[in-house]
Design a protein around this motif. Structure first.
Motif, short mmCIF file in Angstrom:
data_model
loop_
_atom_site.label_atom_id
_atom_site.label_comp_id
_atom_site.label_asym_id
_atom_site.label_seq_id
_atom_site.Cartn_x
_atom_site.Cartn_y
_atom_site.Cartn_z
N LEU A 137 40.19 18.41 -17.12
CA LEU A 137 41.28 18.65 -16.21
C LEU A 137 42.26 19.50 -17.26
O LEU A 137 43.19 19.85 -16.79
N VAL A 173 46.78 21.83 -3.17
CA VAL A 173 47.55 21.22 -2.16
C VAL A 173 47.98 21.92 -0.74
O VAL A 173 47.71 21.51 0.39
N MET A 201 44.22 22.81 -15.60
CA MET A 201 45.03 22.58 -14.56
C MET A 201 46.54 22.77 -14.82
O MET A 201 47.09 21.89 -15.84
N ALA A 242 39.69 14.01 -9.38
CA ALA A 242 40.38 13.99 -10.77
C ALA A 242 39.80 12.75 -11.65
O ALA A 242 39.90 13.21 -12.74
N THR A 288 41.20 13.69 -3.56
CA THR A 288 41.89 14.49 -4.82
C THR A 288 41.67 13.45 -5.97
O THR A 288 41.52 13.88 -7.05
N TRP A 344 47.74 22.99 -9.22
CA TRP A 344 47.76 21.89 -8.37
C TRP A 344 48.46 22.26 -7.20
O TRP A 344 48.11 21.72 -5.78
N GLN A 345 49.40 23.14 -7.05
CA GLN A 345 50.23 23.45 -5.95
C GLN A 345 49.13 24.28 -4.92
O GLN A 345 49.17 24.24 -3.85
N PRO A 385 50.80 23.27 -13.07
CA PRO A 385 51.44 23.26 -11.93
C PRO A 385 51.08 24.02 -10.85
O PRO A 385 50.90 23.51 -9.70
N ARG A 430 39.39 22.60 -11.91
CA ARG A 430 40.01 23.85 -11.52
C ARG A 430 38.91 24.90 -10.89
O ARG A 430 39.14 25.54 -10.10
#
Length: 336
Positions: free
Chosen positions: A197, A209, A200, A188, A184, A205-206, A202, A112
């Motif tokens: 991790l 992305v 992390m 990861a 990615t 992660w968004q 949601p 992160r």
């Protein structure tokens, strides 16, 4: 075979395209391998060893501070007193907070905290590759006479140039998406084996992305600009010369002149700040010549935020200007 399929095949078969993609992938693989080797997982044994080292350095610092205070006390009333503060109590005294165990730990990859930097590095490398491939792709067609031969049986100039640009952008988009997914996944895996991790969510992660989507846009703009400049000059060297000139004149030269003229927010006139704002969503630039005096904070310089919509507008303007000029020259100039 359709013109689009033929141009896609031509782009994929070009040796420069293959070597440029291969070279970029090798650099990315080297970065990935380096991150894997230099990072280590946090284990109880490493944490215990780091704590021992921190305690040893703390005790050594305490002994050194005590010896310094002894020398300070002995120097009072002598010529050596000038080397010490008026009161020996003012000498530095180490604290436990100065020697934390985590500072003695080997680097570990926190996904992160660190993956955003990796996305920026990926986007920058792919953007440079896209610019070179785009410039070489159409520049070689002009310099070799291939464009003129193509227009003999496809006389629609704009359709030909737009098809070439579409094939280029489609190829760059596909490559960027595949490489970004692999990038990615690789980091990861590094985080799971050599880091963490755990943080992390949601939302995180968004965010990554969306950052990679902005990187994709940057790659496509770089490819289109390289394509447009080479088409305007009808040679690959035109795009490369424009890029080198922009770096030398507008980055180093303009930055130096503006700094000497004490223009506010000098960084705001430089390209790297705008690309960083696009990737990181915002950048704060400072006017170091200004001063807002406060009795509590002292002199505080003015600041200005450059946001990603502002940077996106600049990218769009650059894209429209260069590609629009390429389309206009394609339509209006003689094909010789």
């Amino acid at each position: 075979m359709s013109l689009y399929a033929a141009e896609t095949r031509r782009l994929a078969k070009r040796r420069f395209t293959r070597w440029a993609v291969l070279g970029t992938l090798i650099v990315l693989a080297a970065i990935t391998a380096g991150m894997f080797v230099t990072n280590k997982p946090t284990t109880p044994e490493l944490r215990a060893a780091a704590q021992v080292q921190a305690d040893q350095d703390y005790q050594l610092a305490l002994r050194s501070a005590a010896e310094e205070r002894t020398r300070c006390a002995a120097a009072q009333g002598t010529t050596e007193a000038a080397n010490y503060p008026p009161s020996c109590a003012e000498l530095y005294q180490p604290t436990r907070e100065d020697y934390r165990a985590e500072w003695y730990m080997p680097p570990t990859f926190d996904f992160r905290e660190q993956f955003g930097t990796m996305v920026v590095a990926l986007s920058a490398l792919l953007a440079v590759m896209a610019f070179l491939v785009g410039a070489s792709y159409v520049g070689a067609e002009w310099s070799s006479g291939g464009m003129m031969n193509l227009l003999l049986w496809r006389p629609r100039r704009l359709q030909v140039l737009n098809t070439k640009l579409g094939a280029l952008l489609t190829g760059l988009a596909a490559l960027t998406v595949l490489v970004s997914a692999a990038w990615t996944g690789a980091f990861a895996l590094i985080a799971s084996l050599r880091g963490t991790l755990d943080s992390m969510t949601p939302g995180a992660w968004q965010s990554f992305v969306l950052m990679e989507v902005r990187g994709l846009v940057l790659v496509l703009v770089a490819g289109a600009v390289g394509f447009g400049l080479a088409s305007i000059g009808r040679h690959t060297a035109m795009a490369l010369g424009a890029a080198i000139g922009a770096i030398i004149v507008f980055q180093f030269g303009l930055g130096t002149v503006l700094a000497l003229a004490k223009v506010p927010y000098v960084e705001a006139y430089l390209v790297p700040v705008w690309t960083t704002a696009w990737m990181d969503k915002s950048v704060v630039v400072t006017d170091w010549e200004s001063c807002n005096y406060s009795s509590t904070q002292g002199c505080e310089p003015n600041t200005m935020s450059i946001t990603w919509p502002m940077a996106g507008g600049a990218l769009a303007a650059l894209l429209v200007l260069v590609v629009g000029a390429a389309m206009w020259t394609m339509r209006s100039r003689d094909i010789t």
